[in-house]
Write a protein that holds these residues in place. Structure first.
Motif, PDB file in Angstrom:
ATOM      1  N   GLY A 168       0.781  -1.228   0.000  1.00 46.42           N
ATOM      2  CA  GLY A 168       0.000   0.000   0.000  1.00 46.42           C
ATOM      3  C   GLY A 168       0.815   1.282   0.000  1.00 46.42           C
ATOM      4  N   LEU A 169       2.158   1.194   0.136  1.00 48.20           N
ATOM      5  CA  LEU A 169       2.987   2.393   0.144  1.00 48.20           C
ATOM      6  C   LEU A 169       3.432   2.735  -1.273  1.00 48.20           C
ATOM      7  CD1 LEU A 169       5.274   1.876   3.275  1.00 48.20           C
ATOM      8  CD2 LEU A 169       3.533   3.642   2.962  1.00 48.20           C
ATOM      9  N   ARG A 170       3.312   4.030  -1.616  1.00 47.74           N
ATOM     10  CA  ARG A 170       3.707   4.496  -2.946  1.00 47.74           C
ATOM     11  C   ARG A 170       4.610   5.734  -2.805  1.00 47.74           C
ATOM     12  NH1 ARG A 170      -1.793   6.045  -5.415  1.00 47.74           N
ATOM     13  NH2 ARG A 170      -1.960   6.902  -3.296  1.00 47.74           N
ATOM     14  N   CYS A 171       5.140   6.193  -3.939  1.00 42.90           N
ATOM     15  CA  CYS A 171       6.015   7.358  -3.903  1.00 42.90           C
ATOM     16  C   CYS A 171       5.310   8.576  -3.307  1.00 42.90           C
ATOM     17  CB  CYS A 171       6.524   7.683  -5.306  1.00 42.90           C
ATOM     18  SG  CYS A 171       7.720   6.477  -5.967  1.00 42.90           S
ATOM     19  N   VAL A 172       4.024   8.701  -3.548  1.00 46.39           N
ATOM     20  CA  VAL A 172       3.280   9.865  -3.054  1.00 46.39           C
ATOM     21  C   VAL A 172       3.150   9.863  -1.542  1.00 46.39           C
ATOM     22  CG1 VAL A 172       1.968  10.208  -5.181  1.00 46.39           C
ATOM     23  CG2 VAL A 172       1.077   8.675  -3.408  1.00 46.39           C
ATOM     24  N   ASP A 173       3.532   8.742  -0.907  1.00 47.18           N
ATOM     25  CA  ASP A 173       3.459   8.666   0.549  1.00 47.18           C
ATOM     26  C   ASP A 173       4.743   9.148   1.226  1.00 47.18           C
ATOM     27  OD1 ASP A 173       0.842   7.507   0.633  1.00 47.18           O
ATOM     28  OD2 ASP A 173       1.709   5.595   0.032  1.00 47.18           O
ATOM     29  N   TRP A 174       5.660   9.734   0.435  1.00 45.29           N
ATOM     30  CA  TRP A 174       6.881  10.309   1.005  1.00 45.29           C
ATOM     31  C   TRP A 174       6.508  11.495   1.880  1.00 45.29           C
ATOM     32  CZ3 TRP A 174       9.860  14.703  -1.483  1.00 45.29           C
ATOM     33  CH2 TRP A 174      11.022  14.997  -0.773  1.00 45.29           C
ATOM     34  N   THR A 175       6.938  11.473   3.132  1.00 45.47           N
ATOM     35  CA  THR A 175       6.540  12.517   4.075  1.00 45.47           C
ATOM     36  C   THR A 175       7.707  13.241   4.730  1.00 45.47           C
ATOM     37  OG1 THR A 175       6.442  10.923   5.909  1.00 45.47           O
ATOM     38  CG2 THR A 175       4.395  11.306   4.660  1.00 45.47           C
ATOM     39  N   GLN A 176       8.892  12.626   4.717  1.00 43.36           N
ATOM     40  CA  GLN A 176       9.956  13.192   5.542  1.00 43.36           C
ATOM     41  C   GLN A 176      11.325  12.714   5.055  1.00 43.36           C
ATOM     42  OE1 GLN A 176       9.342  12.230   9.648  1.00 43.36           O
ATOM     43  NE2 GLN A 176      11.186  13.273  10.365  1.00 43.36           N
ATOM     44  N   VAL A 177      12.350  13.516   5.362  1.00 41.07           N
ATOM     45  CA  VAL A 177      13.740  13.151   5.096  1.00 41.07           C
ATOM     46  C   VAL A 177      14.531  13.335   6.382  1.00 41.07           C
ATOM     47  CG1 VAL A 177      15.865  13.844   3.905  1.00 41.07           C
ATOM     48  CG2 VAL A 177      13.726  13.704   2.644  1.00 41.07           C
ATOM     49  N   SER A 178      15.398  12.378   6.681  1.00 42.29           N
ATOM     50  CA  SER A 178      16.314  12.532   7.807  1.00 42.29           C
ATOM     51  C   SER A 178      17.736  12.315   7.308  1.00 42.29           C
ATOM     52  CB  SER A 178      15.981  11.537   8.930  1.00 42.29           C
ATOM     53  OG  SER A 178      16.185  10.195   8.491  1.00 42.29           O
ATOM     54  N   CYS A 179      18.687  12.972   7.957  1.00 39.49           N
ATOM     55  CA  CYS A 179      20.079  12.882   7.521  1.00 39.49           C
ATOM     56  C   CYS A 179      20.990  12.657   8.721  1.00 39.49           C
ATOM     57  CB  CYS A 179      20.511  14.168   6.820  1.00 39.49           C
ATOM     58  SG  CYS A 179      19.516  14.655   5.409  1.00 39.49           S
ATOM     59  N   ARG A 180      22.108  12.034   8.471  1.00 37.78           N
ATOM     60  CA  ARG A 180      23.167  11.935   9.464  1.00 37.78           C
ATOM     61  C   ARG A 180      24.502  11.980   8.735  1.00 37.78           C
ATOM     62  NH1 ARG A 180      25.341   6.839   9.523  1.00 37.78           N
ATOM     63  NH2 ARG A 180      24.093   5.182   8.563  1.00 37.78           N
ATOM     64  N   LEU A 181      25.510  12.503   9.417  1.00 35.55           N
ATOM     65  CA  LEU A 181      26.831  12.588   8.805  1.00 35.55           C
ATOM     66  C   LEU A 181      27.349  11.197   8.485  1.00 35.55           C
ATOM     67  CD1 LEU A 181      28.534  15.358  10.977  1.00 35.55           C
ATOM     68  CD2 LEU A 181      27.685  15.560   8.638  1.00 35.55           C
ATOM     69  N   LYS A 182      27.954  11.083   7.337  1.00 35.33           N
ATOM     70  CA  LYS A 182      28.453   9.793   6.864  1.00 35.33           C
ATOM     71  C   LYS A 182      29.972   9.823   6.842  1.00 35.33           C
ATOM     72  CE  LYS A 182      27.967   6.655   2.908  1.00 35.33           C
ATOM     73  NZ  LYS A 182      27.383   6.523   1.549  1.00 35.33           N
TER      74      LYS A 182
END
Length: 299
Positions: free
Chosen positions: A116-130
């Motif tokens: 049931g998950l699709r691209c339009v269900d993108w809600t958030q981005v999180s980042c951490r130093l790599k």
């Protein structure tokens, strides 16, 4: 990359020059005299060809400064996938292209596999130093100093400058935007610890003038450091001139409606060495920016 500037401690003055690379290991620095007094002429190596090559190499290997996670959410499920700024680093063809939602900057996420998950269900981005995976020699080179002031300092006496300093007589809000794209360095200098543009002056300096200018206006701010998932690393400031050329090419058709503010001279003259300029330099930048927008200052 070599930069030159001169500094007058007594008058709180400083200005940046231009450098000509003769492609044979020698450079010529040119500095314009903009005030009357004494000054120390300085030079620094900001980065080397070897460091630029090293930087591009680690980027080609897929390093992007931060590990980006894309979060997809529906009423029934939540899933996290990897995000990338470069499609060539994607390890799957099942992806979501969010470039249009990201103001035209390339951005991709792995497509969620949950039911049931699709691209339009993108809600958030999180980042951490790599953290980079480097050999011992690469680690030593990466941690070594990227820039170094040259030891020789030339002290000069500046003779007569009309009015003691060069100065502008036209407010920035009357400036033709096209002139900001054509300006050649130096575009300004510091005197008595105040930045003075050469083509115009800003009439915005006080809190009241900001309130007056921004009343009933909508302000939209976009930038790499205000966007949580834009990759950043510590030694990539040498890309400034590259981005400048790209901007000038991209805005050719609309540069009569867009003001280009070149702060390279300011950061060099004021000896800004951190990844981000000081709060005082940022305030000076804002004063200049709003000087092109606002017409009057309240007393």
């Amino acid at each position: 990359m070599v930069v030159v500037w001169m500094k007058d401690m007594k008058n709180g003055a400083a200005s940046a020059g231009i450098v000509k690379d003769h492609d044979n290991g020698t450079y010529t620095g040119i500095l314009r005299t903009l005030w009357t007094g004494r000054a120390a002429m300085k030079a620094a190596v900001i980065t080397s060809k070897e460091r630029i090559d090293f930087t591009y190499d680690i980027l080609r290997k897929g390093y992007q400064g931060k590990s980006i996670n894309c979060i997809f959410r529906s009423t029934r499920a939540v899933e996290t996938t990897n995000g990338y700024m470069d499609i060539n680093n994607m390890k799957t063809d099942n992806l979501c292209n969010f470039t249009s939602q990201y103001h035209g900057v390339p951005f991709y996420c792995g497509k969620p596999k949950g039911e049931g998950l699709r691209c339009v269900d993108w809600t958030q981005v999180s980042c951490r130093l790599k953290k980079m995976t480097l050999s011992s020699n690469e680690q030593w080179f990466y941690e070594s100093r990227a820039s170094e002031n040259l030891p020789d300092v030339i002290n000069i006496t500046i003779g007569h400058v009309e009015g003691d300093t060069a100065s502008a007589s036209r407010p920035c809000y009357l400036q033709d935007p096209r002139n900001t794209w054509r300006a050649t360095p130096p575009v300004g200098f510091s005197y008595q610890h105040t930045w003075r543009p050469l083509s115009c002056f800003s009439n915005i300096k006080t809190t009241n003038s900001y309130h007056h200018c921004l009343a009933n206006r909508t302000l939209r701010l976009y930038g790499d450091s205000t966007d949580g998932c834009k990759p950043q690393t510590t030694q990539f400031g040498m890309w400034g001139p590259v981005y400048e050329n790209i901007l000038k090419q991209e805005f050719v058709g609309i540069n009569n409606r867009v003001v280009y503010l070149d702060f390279w001279d300011m950061t060099v003259a004021l000896e800004s060495t951190a990844n981000h300029p000081s709060s005082q330099i940022v305030k000076t930048m804002l004063d200049m920016f709003f000087g092109y927008v606002c017409k009057t200052e309240l007393n």
